[in-house]
Design a protein around this motif. Structure first.
Motif, PDB file in Angstrom:
ATOM      1  N   TYR A   1       0.837  -1.207   0.000  1.00 21.26           N
ATOM      2  CA  TYR A   1       0.000   0.000   0.000  1.00 21.26           C
ATOM      3  C   TYR A   1       0.868   1.251   0.000  1.00 21.26           C
ATOM      4  CZ  TYR A   1      -3.438   3.455   1.529  1.00 21.26           C
ATOM      5  OH  TYR A   1      -4.234   4.567   1.623  1.00 21.26           O
ATOM      6  N   TYR A   2       1.939   1.207   0.788  1.00 27.25           N
ATOM      7  CA  TYR A   2       2.866   2.345   0.873  1.00 27.25           C
ATOM      8  C   TYR A   2       3.501   2.624  -0.482  1.00 27.25           C
ATOM      9  CZ  TYR A   2       6.750   5.172   2.718  1.00 27.25           C
ATOM     10  OH  TYR A   2       7.650   6.179   2.971  1.00 27.25           O
ATOM     11  N   GLU A   3       3.924   1.590  -1.173  1.00 25.61           N
ATOM     12  CA  GLU A   3       4.522   1.746  -2.493  1.00 25.61           C
ATOM     13  C   GLU A   3       3.525   2.335  -3.489  1.00 25.61           C
ATOM     14  OE1 GLU A   3       7.631   1.804  -5.060  1.00 25.61           O
ATOM     15  OE2 GLU A   3       7.724   1.153  -2.969  1.00 25.61           O
ATOM     16  N   GLU A   4       2.277   1.927  -3.366  1.00 29.58           N
ATOM     17  CA  GLU A   4       1.225   2.465  -4.235  1.00 29.58           C
ATOM     18  C   GLU A   4       1.029   3.962  -3.989  1.00 29.58           C
ATOM     19  OE1 GLU A   4      -3.613   1.959  -4.929  1.00 29.58           O
ATOM     20  OE2 GLU A   4      -2.485   0.382  -3.900  1.00 29.58           O
ATOM     21  N   LYS A   5       1.020   4.370  -2.715  1.00 32.14           N
ATOM     22  CA  LYS A   5       0.853   5.788  -2.380  1.00 32.14           C
ATOM     23  C   LYS A   5       2.037   6.609  -2.884  1.00 32.14           C
ATOM     24  CE  LYS A   5      -2.020   7.384  -0.454  1.00 32.14           C
ATOM     25  NZ  LYS A   5      -3.300   7.939  -0.966  1.00 32.14           N
ATOM     26  N   ILE A   6       3.241   6.066  -2.759  1.00 26.63           N
ATOM     27  CA  ILE A   6       4.426   6.762  -3.255  1.00 26.63           C
ATOM     28  C   ILE A   6       4.321   6.994  -4.749  1.00 26.63           C
ATOM     29  CG2 ILE A   6       6.894   6.459  -3.732  1.00 26.63           C
ATOM     30  CD1 ILE A   6       7.195   5.267  -0.966  1.00 26.63           C
ATOM     31  N   ASN A   7       3.902   5.973  -5.481  1.00 27.31           N
ATOM     32  CA  ASN A   7       3.759   6.107  -6.936  1.00 27.31           C
ATOM     33  C   ASN A   7       2.704   7.153  -7.293  1.00 27.31           C
ATOM     34  OD1 ASN A   7       5.733   4.200  -7.558  1.00 27.31           O
ATOM     35  ND2 ASN A   7       4.281   2.495  -7.508  1.00 27.31           N
ATOM     36  N   GLN A   8       1.630   7.218  -6.520  1.00 29.21           N
ATOM     37  CA  GLN A   8       0.600   8.232  -6.756  1.00 29.21           C
ATOM     38  C   GLN A   8       1.160   9.635  -6.533  1.00 29.21           C
ATOM     39  OE1 GLN A   8      -2.644   7.177  -4.161  1.00 29.21           O
ATOM     40  NE2 GLN A   8      -3.287   5.434  -5.423  1.00 29.21           N
ATOM     41  N   LEU A   9       1.944   9.801  -5.482  1.00 28.88           N
ATOM     42  CA  LEU A   9       2.525  11.108  -5.188  1.00 28.88           C
ATOM     43  C   LEU A   9       3.548  11.508  -6.247  1.00 28.88           C
ATOM     44  CD1 LEU A   9       2.891  10.786  -1.327  1.00 28.88           C
ATOM     45  CD2 LEU A   9       1.423  12.397  -2.541  1.00 28.88           C
TER      46      LEU A   9
END
Length: 239
Positions: A105-113
Motif C-alpha cells: 500500500y505504501y509503495e502504491e501511495k508513493i507512486n501516486q505522489l
C-alpha cells in the motif's frame, strides 16, 4: 564564500515566527504567518543570485537534503512499522503478513505522489519548482531547488508580472517586490496546488526552528573539513 548562518526571530509558542538562513548579503527567511501558511522570502543584493545550501553548516544541510530527497522520491509519509506491530500484538495478527500488505500500500501511495509531482510540474528532471500559491501560475513568483553534486541550490524568480495590465493590483505588488530586491513565495498548508508536498516544507521549518533554539553550536566533520581545507565553494560554476 561566507559560512551559512541560522538565526531566528519573533518565534512564538504557537509555532509562528521566522527562521533566517544568511550567507553574506543574501538572506532566506522562512516564516510561518498568522494564516498558518509558510512564506519563503529571499532578500538579495542581486535578484539573480542563487542561495546555496552546503555542508559548511551540516545540520542545516541535512534538513534540506531530506527535503529534496523526500519530494523527489514521493516519500512524504514514513511507513509506520511501530503502529503495525502494535496492531498485530493487540489483535494477535501475523506481523509479517500485515507488514507486507502495508509495504504494498505504501509503495502504491508513493507512486501516486510521484505521478502528482510530475503532473503538476513540481518535479521535472530532478528540479523542484514551487509556484507561489498567492497568484495564478502565469504570473506567480516561484523558486526552484536542485542538487548539484552534494550542494543544494535555491533560485527565486519574479519575471512574469509584466504580462499584466499596469492597473492590475497584482502588477503593483509584484513590481514593488522586484524594486525592493526580494521575492516571496507562499506555500499554503490548506488548499495548495501541490498538496500534500507542503508537509515537507513544514517539516523543514519546524526543524530549523528547533535547531535555531539550541544554545550551542557543534561543528560536524563535514564542516571541519571545509574549514580546514579553506576550499572555495565551487557550486556556482557548475550549472
Amino acid at each position: 564564500m561566507n559560512k551559512l548562518e541560522l538565526k531566528s526571530q519573533d518565534l512564538e509558542k504557537n509555532g509562528m515566527g521566522t527562521v533566517s538562513l544568511i550567507r553574506g548579503n543574501e538572506r532566506l527567511d522562512i516564516s510561518l504567518a498568522g494564516n498558518l501558511d509558510l512564506y519563503f522570502n529571499l532578500y538579495s543584493s542581486n535578484s539573480g543570485n542563487p542561495f546555496i545550501i552546503t555542508k559548511d553548516n551540516y545540520p542545516v544541510y541535512l534538513l534540506f537534503n531530506k527535503l529534496y530527497q523526500n519530494i523527489i522520491s514521493g516519500q512524504i509519509y514514513p511507513l509506520d512499522t511501530k503502529s503495525i506491530l502494535k496492531e498485530c500484538d493487540l489483535n494477535n495478527l501475523d506481523y509479517h503478513l500485515k507488514l507486507q500488505e502495508a509495504e504494498l500500500y505504501y509503495e502504491e501511495k508513493i507512486n501516486q505522489l510521484k505521478t502528482k509531482a510530475k503532473a503538476t510540474n513540481l518535479v521535472k528532471d530532478g528540479l523542484i519548482t514551487w509556484l507561489s500559491d498567492d497568484y495564478y501560475s502565469e504570473i506567480a513568483p516561484y523558486f526552484t531547488l536542485k542538487q548539484i553534486d552534494d550542494y543544494y541550490v535555491f533560485e527565486f524568480f519574479n519575471e512574469n508580472f509584466n504580462n499584466l495590465d499596469k492597473t492590475n493590483l497584482d502588477f503593483f505588488f509584484l513590481k514593488l517586490m522586484k524594486q525592493k530586491n526580494y521575492i516571496s513565495v507562499r506555500i499554503r498548508n490548506s488548499g495548495s496546488f501541490y498538496e500534500p508536498f507542503n508537509i515537507c516544507f513544514m517539516e523543514v521549518y519546524n526543524s530549523l526552528r528547533a535547531l535555531s533554539l539550541l544554545d550551542y553550536e557543534q561543528i560536524g566533520i563535514e564542516e571541519y573539513q571545509i574549514l580546514a581545507n579553506n576550499n572555495p565553494q565551487r557550486v556556482l560554476l557548475k550549472k
